[in-house]
Design a protein around this motif. Structure first.
Motif, PDB file in Angstrom:
ATOM      1  N   ALA A  71       1.826  -0.215  -2.479  1.00 25.53           N
ATOM      2  CA  ALA A  71       0.655   0.006  -3.718  1.00 25.53           C
ATOM      3  C   ALA A  71      -0.332  -0.002  -3.661  1.00 25.53           C
ATOM      4  N   PRO A  72      -0.814   0.269  -2.252  1.00 25.62           N
ATOM      5  CA  PRO A  72      -2.459  -0.398  -1.700  1.00 25.62           C
ATOM      6  C   PRO A  72      -3.302   1.306  -2.155  1.00 25.62           C
ATOM      7  N   LEU A  73      -2.102   2.057  -1.418  1.00 23.32           N
ATOM      8  CA  LEU A  73      -2.820   3.757  -1.114  1.00 23.32           C
ATOM      9  C   LEU A  73      -2.741   4.103  -3.015  1.00 23.32           C
ATOM     10  N   LEU A  74      -2.468   3.631  -3.354  1.00 20.27           N
ATOM     11  CA  LEU A  74      -2.340   4.377  -5.100  1.00 20.27           C
ATOM     12  C   LEU A  74      -3.212   4.113  -5.764  1.00 20.27           C
ATOM     13  N   ALA A  75      -4.036   2.422  -5.511  1.00 20.24           N
ATOM     14  CA  ALA A  75      -4.213   2.106  -6.030  1.00 20.24           C
ATOM     15  C   ALA A  75      -5.844   2.706  -5.211  1.00 20.24           C
ATOM     16  N   HIS A  76      -5.452   2.576  -4.197  1.00 19.52           N
ATOM     17  CA  HIS A  76      -7.254   3.151  -3.474  1.00 19.52           C
ATOM     18  C   HIS A  76      -7.490   4.574  -4.047  1.00 19.52           C
ATOM     19  N   ALA A  77      -5.941   5.351  -4.544  1.00 19.93           N
ATOM     20  CA  ALA A  77      -6.164   6.676  -4.612  1.00 19.93           C
ATOM     21  C   ALA A  77      -6.866   6.678  -6.245  1.00 19.93           C
ATOM     22  N   GLY A  78      -6.831   5.907  -6.646  1.00 21.74           N
ATOM     23  CA  GLY A  78      -7.486   5.355  -7.989  1.00 21.74           C
ATOM     24  C   GLY A  78      -6.632   4.936  -9.789  1.00 21.74           C
ATOM     25  N   TYR A  79      -5.228   5.467  -8.907  1.00 21.20           N
ATOM     26  CA  TYR A  79      -4.490   4.656  -9.784  1.00 21.20           C
ATOM     27  C   TYR A  79      -4.245   3.495 -10.459  1.00 21.20           C
ATOM     28  N   ARG A  80      -3.882   2.875 -11.545  1.00 21.77           N
ATOM     29  CA  ARG A  80      -4.065   2.089 -12.279  1.00 21.77           C
ATOM     30  C   ARG A  80      -2.355   1.115 -11.983  1.00 21.77           C
ATOM     31  N   LEU A  81      -1.790   0.384 -11.133  1.00 23.36           N
ATOM     32  CA  LEU A  81      -0.613  -0.301 -10.992  1.00 23.36           C
ATOM     33  C   LEU A  81      -0.428  -1.456 -12.035  1.00 23.36           C
ATOM     34  N   GLY A  82       1.124  -1.891 -12.212  1.00 22.99           N
ATOM     35  CA  GLY A  82       2.373  -2.718 -12.972  1.00 22.99           C
ATOM     36  C   GLY A  82       2.424  -3.274 -11.786  1.00 22.99           C
ATOM     37  N   THR A  83       2.893  -4.506 -11.664  1.00 16.02           N
ATOM     38  CA  THR A  83       4.063  -4.790 -10.201  1.00 16.02           C
ATOM     39  C   THR A  83       4.678  -5.954 -10.789  1.00 16.02           C
ATOM     40  N   ASP A  84       6.147  -6.345 -11.386  1.00 16.98           N
ATOM     41  CA  ASP A  84       6.774  -7.300 -10.906  1.00 16.98           C
ATOM     42  C   ASP A  84       6.376  -8.435 -10.398  1.00 16.98           C
ATOM     43  N   THR A  85       6.398  -9.394 -10.817  1.00 20.57           N
ATOM     44  CA  THR A  85       5.452 -10.936  -9.997  1.00 20.57           C
ATOM     45  C   THR A  85       6.408 -11.244  -8.850  1.00 20.57           C
ATOM     46  N   GLY A  86       5.876 -11.591  -7.991  1.00 23.08           N
ATOM     47  CA  GLY A  86       6.680 -11.758  -6.197  1.00 23.08           C
ATOM     48  C   GLY A  86       7.134 -10.490  -5.526  1.00 23.08           C
ATOM     49  N   LEU A  87       6.795  -9.591  -6.069  1.00 24.82           N
ATOM     50  CA  LEU A  87       7.361  -7.833  -5.184  1.00 24.82           C
ATOM     51  C   LEU A  87       6.372  -7.847  -4.176  1.00 24.82           C
ATOM     52  N   PHE A  88       4.968  -7.735  -4.092  1.00 25.07           N
ATOM     53  CA  PHE A  88       4.824  -7.239  -3.457  1.00 25.07           C
ATOM     54  C   PHE A  88       3.474  -8.565  -2.754  1.00 25.07           C
ATOM     55  N   GLY A  89       2.771  -8.475  -2.096  1.00 25.67           N
ATOM     56  CA  GLY A  89       1.965  -9.281  -0.695  1.00 25.67           C
ATOM     57  C   GLY A  89       2.902  -9.799   0.850  1.00 25.67           C
ATOM     58  N   GLY A  90       3.536  -8.420   1.233  1.00 27.59           N
ATOM     59  CA  GLY A  90       4.265  -9.406   2.327  1.00 27.59           C
ATOM     60  C   GLY A  90       2.989  -8.884   3.567  1.00 27.59           C
ATOM     61  N   THR A  91       4.133  -9.083   4.770  1.00 27.56           N
ATOM     62  CA  THR A  91       3.116  -7.927   6.105  1.00 27.56           C
ATOM     63  C   THR A  91       2.482  -6.719   5.649  1.00 27.56           C
ATOM     64  N   ALA A  92       3.369  -5.398   5.230  1.00 31.89           N
ATOM     65  CA  ALA A  92       3.017  -4.873   5.280  1.00 31.89           C
ATOM     66  C   ALA A  92       1.740  -4.721   4.560  1.00 31.89           C
ATOM     67  N   TYR A  93       2.141  -4.543   3.355  1.00 29.32           N
ATOM     68  CA  TYR A  93       0.782  -4.927   1.744  1.00 29.32           C
ATOM     69  C   TYR A  93      -0.085  -5.692   2.486  1.00 29.32           C
ATOM     70  N   ARG A  94      -0.325  -6.775   3.195  1.00 28.57           N
ATOM     71  CA  ARG A  94      -1.668  -7.721   3.805  1.00 28.57           C
ATOM     72  C   ARG A  94      -2.359  -6.449   4.544  1.00 28.57           C
ATOM     73  N   ALA A  95      -1.560  -5.459   5.551  1.00 27.92           N
ATOM     74  CA  ALA A  95      -1.797  -4.807   6.701  1.00 27.92           C
ATOM     75  C   ALA A  95      -2.232  -3.507   6.324  1.00 27.92           C
TER      76      ALA A  95
END
Length: 120
Positions: A71-95
């Protein structure tokens, strides 16, 4: 019409039946589809529909970690993201967010205005 089209985003992540799916717009560029492939997501298609998903052989923790990194890599590449609530936010995401912040150039400081010197 894909879920990404419905939500007016480039990519949408959602969790259903124990699998994390990644849906793109119906007219997604091959560049975006290849990026999702390169991130380790499995590409699937049926008729004119193309989607990606986290590989089925992964357990729930590994699936979320993969999505957290993507998700962060796609956002950094300029893509707009939509996600299910609670799907993201784990350790890998924060790292991944921290790694991107570390590589980001600091903003250029604004120049100080030149004040005319007082003379008597």
């Amino acid at each position: 019409m894909s879920l990404a089209d419905e939500y007016d985003v480039d990519v949408t992540f959602y969790h259903r039946d124990g699998t994390i799916y990644v849906d793109t717009r119906a007219n997604a560029s091959e560049r975006l589809l290849a990026l999702l492939d390169d991130l380790g997501l499995d590409r699937h298609s049926s008729l004119d529909d193309v989607w990606h998903q986290v590989p089925d052989e992964m357990d729930e923790i590994a699936m979320k970690a993969m999505a957290d990194r993507a998700a962060p890599l796609l956002a950094h590449a300029g893509y707009r993201l939509g996600t299910d609530t609670g799907l993201f936010g784990g350790t890998a995401y924060r790292a991944e967010l921290a790694a991107q912040s570390a590589h980001r150039q600091p903003p250029t400081p604004a120049p100080h205005p030149v004040r005319p010197r007082r003379t008597r």
